[in-house]
Write an enzyme that holds these catalytic residues in place. Structure first.
Site, PDB file in Angstrom:
ATOM      1  CG  ASP A  62      43.724  40.888  39.173  1.00  0.00           C
ATOM      2  OD1 ASP A  62      42.957  41.164  40.204  1.00  0.00           O
ATOM      3  OD2 ASP A  62      44.875  41.644  38.996  1.00  0.00           O
ATOM      4  CE  LYS A 114      43.446  47.478  43.951  1.00  0.00           C
ATOM      5  NZ  LYS A 114      43.723  49.138  43.444  1.00  0.00           N
ATOM      6  CD  GLN A 155      40.599  48.199  39.880  1.00  0.00           C
ATOM      7  OE1 GLN A 155      39.414  48.960  40.173  1.00  0.00           O
ATOM      8  NE2 GLN A 155      41.541  48.802  40.441  1.00  0.00           N
ATOM      9  CB  CYS A 213      50.478  48.819  38.284  1.00  0.00           C
ATOM     10  SG  CYS A 213      51.256  49.487  39.751  1.00  0.00           S
ATOM     11  CG  HIS A 255      47.941  45.635  38.723  1.00  0.00           C
ATOM     12  ND1 HIS A 255      48.878  45.457  39.481  1.00  0.00           N
ATOM     13  CD2 HIS A 255      47.489  46.976  38.851  1.00  0.00           C
ATOM     14  CE1 HIS A 255      49.266  46.208  40.239  1.00  0.00           C
ATOM     15  NE2 HIS A 255      48.425  47.225  40.044  1.00  0.00           N
TER      16      HIS A 255
HETATM   17  N1  PMP Z   1      45.066  43.781  40.127  1.00  0.00           N
HETATM   18  C1  PMP Z   1      44.292  44.808  39.784  1.00  0.00           C
HETATM   19  C2  PMP Z   1      43.469  44.583  38.350  1.00  0.00           C
HETATM   20  C3  PMP Z   1      44.498  46.126  40.309  1.00  0.00           C
HETATM   21  O1  PMP Z   1      43.876  46.978  40.191  1.00  0.00           O
HETATM   22  C4  PMP Z   1      45.243  46.025  41.461  1.00  0.00           C
HETATM   23  C5  PMP Z   1      45.529  47.358  42.317  1.00  0.00           C
HETATM   24  N2  PMP Z   1      45.675  48.319  41.663  1.00  0.00           N
HETATM   25  C6  PMP Z   1      46.135  44.926  41.942  1.00  0.00           C
HETATM   26  C7  PMP Z   1      45.811  43.669  40.977  1.00  0.00           C
HETATM   27  C8  PMP Z   1      46.913  44.818  43.258  1.00  0.00           C
HETATM   28  O2  PMP Z   1      46.029  44.992  44.220  1.00  0.00           O
HETATM   29  P1  PMP Z   1      46.728  45.240  45.577  1.00  0.00           P
HETATM   30  O3  PMP Z   1      47.776  46.433  45.484  1.00  0.00           O
HETATM   31  O4  PMP Z   1      45.738  45.429  46.488  1.00  0.00           O
HETATM   32  O5  PMP Z   1      47.508  43.937  46.115  1.00  0.00           O
END
Ligand code: PMP
Length: 400
Positions: free
Chosen positions: A194, A220, A197, A358, A121
């Site tokens: 990270d 999430k 997910q 993203c 991401h």
């Molecule tokens: N890493 C991953 C793998 C994600 O899916 C996301 C959210 N789409 C993020 C980071 C960022 O998370 P947040 O927007 O809650 O800070």
């Protein structure tokens, strides 16, 4: 088993969208919240709200105790050795920025390298660039599996950190993080995972994994927006400089010199989102009551069922077909633009996400502008997958 009445705990699901029953399949973006979480937020502002840590009065003490209780709950949830290894943040993005900023100041100088995966991401790419690192991406196969031989070859004397997602938000791949961590540690390199997910889909034990940092978001995992966690190993956190300056993170302040508070407060400057932290605690309770294994089994069933359904439709291309996958289904319909598919599905009440999610490097890897992504949570049903299938069948003639 997931109880049949699970959906009654999620009032938002019981509504129409464009005249059709809402089918919410955008859970990788954010999950909906059970009543217990919503009621916790309500109760906090009705009867508990106070600024924490600094007060001597009744409300400040109860709010502080409740907040610190959730820290211990998170510690147990992810198997951390100490509760002071749990730092509350606004979410995964802030957690990674915190590490990139603090670890970066201490250990990263121009020319230093951070190994990331090719499926990260943007939140796990840009902070490292801001910290001045050169990124070395681990390539992945067409199915969405990381090439661990190529990974091994990426280590150089300049490698300062490995930063990888536990589960890919676009491909659904559950990465072999344990192996990735062991390989990095063999080179003396720490690892950030990270887990945005992962935490609501796979059991996480940071000590078993051996990771040095683990980041995730409350929203999430059935919790509120605006709260997240940065887990860091005590030895590393103690060495790192603070991320932000302000209240709570200090021990003493003069105009000449400031000394810093102990862990974890050194990294929690300013008033935290106390109500959201309490909501996160409830969300953890919600998942534990259902059983993480039951949640994972239910989602695995939906993923298998949905994959089989979609593959029966002409012109469907799936992205991310690794055998070890969480409940994310990325696809394209013929040569149609994902936005067109998403807009037509929305008109039929089906909420999916479209675009690059993203993860622009993933799109570049496949040479596509984006995908349509359906992602499942514990309250989704096979009937909703049928609704997705029927809607796709209906819009196919408009797209081809
Ligand atoms: N890493 C991953 C793998 C994600 O899916 C996301 C959210 N789409 C993020 C980071 C960022 O998370 P947040 O927007 O809650 O800070």
């Amino acid at each position: 088993m997931i109880p049949n009445n699970i959906r009654s705990q999620f009032p938002i699901l019981d509504q129409q969208a464009h005249g059709h029953p809402l089918v919410y399949l955008d859970n990788a973006a954010t999950t909906q919240k059970p009543l217990s979480v919503i009621e916790t937020l309500d109760a906090y502002y009705r009867s508990q709200n106070a600024n924490i840590h600094r007060g001597t009065h009744y409300l400040a003490t109860t709010a502080t105790e409740a907040y610190e209780k959730v820290r211990r709950q998170v510690q147990q949830f992810i198997g951390a050795r100490h509760s002071h290894e749990i730092v509350f943040t606004r979410g995964t993005t802030e957690s990674i920025n915190l590490v990139a900023s603090s670890f970066g100041k201490r250990y990263i100088t121009a020319g230093d390298e951070v190994i990331v995966s090719g499926m990260e991401h943007h939140s796990n790419i840009v902070p490292w660039q801001l910290a001045g690192a050169t990124l070395r991406p681990i390539p992945f196969s067409d199915r969405g599996e990381l090439d661990l031989c190529a990974y091994e070859r990426l280590f150089t004397p300049q490698t300062r950190l490995v930063a990888v997602c536990h589960v890919s938000n676009t491909l659904g791949t559950i990465n072999p993080v344990r192996q990735i961590i062991d390989m990095a540690h063999a080179h003396g390199v720490p690892v950030l995972v990270d887990g945005a997910q992962a935490v609501s889909h796979v059991p996480v034990d940071v000590q078993q994994l051996g990771c040095d940092f683990y980041c995730f978001s409350g929203h999430k995992m059935y919790g509120p927006m605006g709260v997240g966690v940065m887990y860091g190993r005590e030895e590393l956190l103690s060495e790192l400089p603070p991320y932000q300056g302000g209240g709570e993170m200090i021990e003493t302040v003069t105009f000449e010199h400031t000394t810093y508070n102990q862990l974890p407060y050194k990294f929690e400057a300013g008033t935290p989102s106390v109500g959201d932290v309490l909501g996160l605690g409830k969300a953890i309770e919600f998942m534990q009551q259902l059983g993480l294994k039951n949640i994972a089994d239910h989602e695995a069933d939906l993923l298998r069922y949905a994959t089989d359904c979609l593959l029966r439709l002409p012109g469907i291309r799936l992205f991310g077909t690794a055998p070890d996958k969480a409940s994310v289904l990325s696809f394209l319909v013929g040569d149609s633009h994902p936005y067109d598919v998403g807009t037509l599905l929305d008109q039929l009440g089906i909420a999916v996400r479209t675009g690059h999610h993203c993860t622009q490097p993933v799109m570049d890897r496949y040479g596509i502008p984006g995908t349509v992504r359906a992602s499942f949570a514990v309250y989704n049903t096979r009937a909703e997958v049928d609704a997705l299938y029927a809607a796709l069948e209906r819009i196919l003639p408009m797209l081809m």
